[in-house]
Design an enzyme around this catalytic site. Structure first.
Site, PDB file in Angstrom:
ATOM      1  N   ASP A  47      17.046  37.386  55.062  1.00 20.12           N
ATOM      2  CA  ASP A  47      16.767  36.070  55.640  1.00 20.12           C
ATOM      3  C   ASP A  47      15.804  36.153  56.818  1.00 20.12           C
ATOM      4  O   ASP A  47      14.947  35.287  57.001  1.00 20.12           O
ATOM      5  CB  ASP A  47      18.066  35.421  56.148  1.00 20.12           C
ATOM      6  N   GLU A  49      13.399  38.110  57.391  1.00 20.38           N
ATOM      7  CA  GLU A  49      12.018  38.281  56.948  1.00 20.38           C
ATOM      8  C   GLU A  49      11.444  36.921  56.527  1.00 20.38           C
ATOM      9  O   GLU A  49      10.330  36.550  56.846  1.00 20.38           O
ATOM     10  CB  GLU A  49      12.025  39.230  55.746  1.00 20.38           C
ATOM     11  N   TYR A  50      12.274  36.185  55.800  1.00 19.90           N
ATOM     12  CA  TYR A  50      11.905  34.844  55.346  1.00 19.90           C
ATOM     13  C   TYR A  50      11.651  33.934  56.551  1.00 19.90           C
ATOM     14  O   TYR A  50      10.632  33.240  56.627  1.00 19.90           O
ATOM     15  CB  TYR A  50      13.032  34.287  54.472  1.00 19.90           C
ATOM     16  N   GLU A 133      29.302  24.677  66.923  1.00 20.64           N
ATOM     17  CA  GLU A 133      30.004  25.108  65.707  1.00 20.64           C
ATOM     18  C   GLU A 133      29.416  26.422  65.213  1.00 20.64           C
ATOM     19  O   GLU A 133      28.244  26.688  65.456  1.00 20.64           O
ATOM     20  CB  GLU A 133      29.796  24.068  64.576  1.00 20.64           C
ATOM     21  N   LYS A 135      27.565  28.672  62.547  1.00 17.85           N
ATOM     22  CA  LYS A 135      26.673  28.375  61.419  1.00 17.85           C
ATOM     23  C   LYS A 135      27.123  29.277  60.272  1.00 17.85           C
ATOM     24  O   LYS A 135      26.844  30.477  60.262  1.00 17.85           O
ATOM     25  CB  LYS A 135      25.215  28.636  61.788  1.00 17.85           C
ATOM     26  N   LYS A 313      25.239  20.326  68.311  1.00 16.10           N
ATOM     27  CA  LYS A 313      24.975  18.953  67.877  1.00 16.10           C
ATOM     28  C   LYS A 313      25.286  17.981  69.006  1.00 16.10           C
ATOM     29  O   LYS A 313      26.299  18.144  69.691  1.00 16.10           O
ATOM     30  CB  LYS A 313      25.863  18.597  66.673  1.00 16.10           C
ATOM     31  N   CYS A 437      30.643  70.887  44.574  1.00 16.99           N
ATOM     32  CA  CYS A 437      30.905  70.199  45.835  1.00 16.99           C
ATOM     33  C   CYS A 437      30.061  70.823  46.937  1.00 16.99           C
ATOM     34  O   CYS A 437      30.090  72.036  47.130  1.00 16.99           O
ATOM     35  CB  CYS A 437      32.392  70.300  46.173  1.00 16.99           C
ATOM     36  N   CYS A 440      32.780  72.637  49.426  1.00 16.03           N
ATOM     37  CA  CYS A 440      33.623  73.780  49.056  1.00 16.03           C
ATOM     38  C   CYS A 440      33.162  74.506  47.802  1.00 16.03           C
ATOM     39  O   CYS A 440      33.706  75.534  47.438  1.00 16.03           O
ATOM     40  CB  CYS A 440      35.077  73.340  48.886  1.00 16.03           C
ATOM     41  N   CYS A 455      34.991  65.856  43.705  1.00 24.79           N
ATOM     42  CA  CYS A 455      35.159  67.287  43.904  1.00 24.79           C
ATOM     43  C   CYS A 455      36.560  67.624  43.418  1.00 24.79           C
ATOM     44  O   CYS A 455      37.519  66.925  43.734  1.00 24.79           O
ATOM     45  CB  CYS A 455      35.018  67.606  45.388  1.00 24.79           C
TER      46      CYS A 455
END
Ligand code: IVH
Length: 704
Positions: A47, A49-50, A133, A135, A313, A437, A440, A455
């Site tokens: 978001d 970036e948008y 409030e 968001k 608001k 693994c 071990c 593992c």
């Protein structure tokens, strides 16, 4: 100083031409992102970036108003109608809110100054009251009630025309279908539909286990569920709702309500049965908004759902009307954002971590980045299949999400435009799960039908042993204060501690000899160990780290059996009688206690003095007032109106045991659409099969 500025600085005409190119590019990008976000519920970028691109476009258009066109994304609310959903025109448009990303106190105070100016107030006038409030990060919904009945639920769409999603919204239990008799004949309630973080995690966990597609974030999962054409799928996705306003309402002249203030409006909605957030606050002066922003910011990670900011608001509704709107945004409200929970960064490497149960988790090492206000350097890729599906490779730009106390995760790769400098070198080998693994050297296996690699070293593997010790010591288990990661590393690597029982054999000289351990901390640890010996059965069970036994199951087991010995000696069938314990969990518990090694460690722990109060099994003291007591019922398939959880709750409230598998002992099978093999099993065994109506009849008949 250059003599002729013109040759260094572009002319006004050039700048305008450049701006026009940039504007075109931004609009295309924003339109594409918005389509992916609103129409396909599959965002391509975070978001933040948008928002950045959007604000850049707004700034350019402000500078060159002659370049503003009616089809610019700044001139409309984005979003289109999804194919298959019926378009509906909103009787009052659903608008957006002006967004401020400034994190300081500036945004709230600047908003107040703007409101006062636009209301024509001077300094001598009293302060303007506001409502603050959260968001909520979900999707906006308009709920239309006529004569107190829900007749239509619609998404925002482009603000003018949304989508009819009444069928899926009806599955949200928090949304009333019928209102009390004192509501106006026409009432549209607006609010946010969202998914709680834990429900989102569980949904993705399920999807991962099935090898299915996972969702980027709760908002996305919620939007996907709401916009399902098939309500049954939505019914399986737990959604929630908070009301934050109204749309069309019968006007006072026609006998409708006059709320007076936004705060009173919310209180009335609450009275009528709508969920309203407990975090809605009345602010007498603008400085309280600043405090609210800080307080909610501190609370953000602990909330059970995502919020991406707060909204302020103007409280008085007559003043809201006086302030009115500009293009797509009201002048009486502003959103003040928090640092994003999803950001872009680069993958520098992919490591493999070994967990308590041996699970191998690929973890992306990242270029350090701030996510929701915390520096993140690692993010989980969950498992090999998830990594492959997301096509994550070293060098990629990825979206990282961190919200609440959930481990940061890579949610996807950011597609690079073809012109961009390649973010990763031309050839990057694909990630491979190691065959051995990394800790071990034991063989790594993947069981059939499972997504996870493990593992096989068990407690031989130092990584598993360390995690088992940390799990045992954690607060919700044995609560051994001071036994942290660094100390456990030393104890295991130094060969001092092999099993959890060895912890209780530690002595002062051994501990005081360790790195960064003075005599004082050594004494404290011994004291904490001593204190931890007074435990409870659920805590002790949870501490053992049995696969599939979390805190809730541990409590259920303790309640059902009353004593550890009863649990240790229970058969798989007996374990299945515990609510919420199915065959897989029962098998895992049974296997754990069947291993002599585990029994030995438990005996040693008891010998060290670990105790807990024990009681009689629950079955011994539950009263028999319930009509279906003693009956075993199995649910399969999707019921038309009841969710699996709801059906289960009803049955359990009536005293029935809801089991996961059909056997000769099953009394009824309740089957819905697309039943599984349980239905054929029931038919084979001659177990009565009922549908939802049959279930209701059963509950009603028995209740008499
Ligand atoms: S009021 C005219 N209040 O934010 C103002 N919106 O950009 C109408 N949102 O998609 C919106 N929490 O769904 C309002 N407490 C809140 C909100 C909220 C989340 C969303 C809303 C809309 C977006 C507005």
């Amino acid at each position: 100083m250059p003599e002729n500025k013109e040759s260094f600085w572009p002319s006004a005409k050039d700048r305008k031409a450049q701006a026009a190119i940039k504007i075109k590019e931004l609009r295309e990008r924003i339109d594409r992102w918005a389509r992916l976000y609103y129409v396909h519920d599959a965002p391509e970028v975070p978001d933040a970036e948008y928002d950045r691109a959007f604000q850049q476009l707004q700034a350019l258009e402000a500078e060159f108003p002659e370049l503003v066109t009616p089809d610019s994304p700044t001139q409309r609310v984005l979003g289109e109608v999804k194919q298959g959903l019926e378009p509906v025109r909103h009787s009052v448009p659903m608008l957006s809110i002006r967004t401020e990303t400034d994190t300081g106190p500036g945004a709230a105070l600047a908003f107040d100054a703007r409101v006062r100016r636009e209301l024509g107030f001077s300094e001598a006038d009293p302060p303007v009251e506001y409502v603050a409030e959260p968001k909520f990060d979900g999707l906006a919904m308009n709920l239309r009630y006529e004569q107190g009945r829900l007749v239509l639920a619609a998404t925002r769409g482009d603000g003018e025309v949304g989508e009819n999603v009444t069928h899926t919204i009806r599955t949200i239990r928090q949304i009333p279908l019928l209102l009390p008799t004192d509501v106006p004949p026409l009432l549209e309630v607006r609010g946010e539909v969202f998914m709680a973080r834990a429900d989102f995690e569980a949904l993705n966990e399920r999807q991962r286990a099935l090898g299915g597609k996972t969702f980027m974030n709760p908002r996305n999962a919620a939007a996907g569920a709401v916009r399902q054409l098939d309500a049954r799928i939505a019914a399986q996705r737990p959604l929630r709702f908070f009301a934050y306003g109204t749309g069309a309402v019968t006007p006072p002249e026609e006998g409708g309500p006059d709320f007076g203030t936004h705060y009173a409006l919310l209180q009335t909605l609450k009275k009528w049965g709508f969920p309203v957030s407990e975090h809605v606050k009345l602010a007498q002066v603008a400085s309280e908004l600043v405090a609210y922003h800080a307080a909610m910011g501190a609370l953000r990670d602990q909330l059970p759902y995502d919020i991406d900011g707060v909204v302020y608001k103007v409280n008085r509704l007559d003043w809201q009307r006086r302030l009115g709107f500009v293009t797509r945004e009201p002048r009486w409200a502003v959103a003040h954002k928090y640092p994003p929970q999803e950001v872009v960064t680069r993958v520098e490497g992919i490591d493999v971590q070994v967990g308590r149960t041996g699970k191998l988790t690929p973890v992306a090492r990242l270029e350090p980045v701030l996510v929701g206000g915390v520096v993140v350097t690692n993010a989980t890729l969950h498992n090999l299949f998830e990594l492959r599906r997301k096509k994550v490779r070293v060098g990629d730009q990825v979206i990282v999400r961190r919200a609440g106390d959930v481990i940061p995760e890579v949610v996807g790769v950011v597609p690079q435009p073809p012109t961009a400098v390649p973010a990763r070198p031309r050839y990057v080998p694909n990630f491979r799960m190691p065959r051995q693994c990394p800790v071990c050297g034991s063989a790594v296996v993947r069981e059939k039908g499972e997504a996870d690699h493990r593992c096989t070293g068990g407690l031989f593997c130092p990584a598993q042993r360390k995690q088992a010790l940390l799990h045992f010591a954690q607060r919700r288990a044995m609560d051994i204060e001071g036994l942290g990661e660094k100390l456990v590393d030393q104890l295991v690597d130094g060969g001092i501690v092999q099993t959890v029982a060895d912890l209780y054999r530690l002595d002062l000289p051994t501990l005081a000899n360790l790195d960064r351990m003075g005599e004082k901390s050594a004494r404290n640890l011994l004291e904490a160990l001593e204190k931890s010996k007074q435990s409870s059965l659920p805590r002790f069970l949870f501490a053992l780290g049995i696969r599939h036994v979390g805190e809730a199951t541990a409590k259920d087991l303790a309640r059902h059996f009353g004593s550890l010995d009863a649990i240790m000696n229970a058969s798989v069938e007996q374990l299945c009688e515990v609510p919420d314990v199915g065959p897989v969990v029962a098998h895992s518990i049974h296997m754990f206690f069947a291993q002599p090694h585990n029994r030995e460690v438990i005996a040693q722990l008891r010998a060290c003095g670990i105790t807990w109060p024990e009681g009689p099994p629950a079955s011994a003291h539950t009263a028999g007032a319930q009509p279906l007591a003693g009956k075993t019922v199995v649910l399969t398939g999707t019921l038309p109106t009841l969710s699996r959880e709801a059906a289960k709750e009803l049955l359990e409230a009536a005293g029935a045991k809801v089991s996961g598998s059909v056997s000769k002992k099953t009394d009824y099978v309740i089957a819905g659409a697309d039943p599984g093999s349980k239905l054929s099993k029931a038919q084979e065994l001659g177990v009565p099969v009922l549908d939802e109506a049959g279930l209701r009849a059963l509950l009603a008949a028995r209740a008499e």
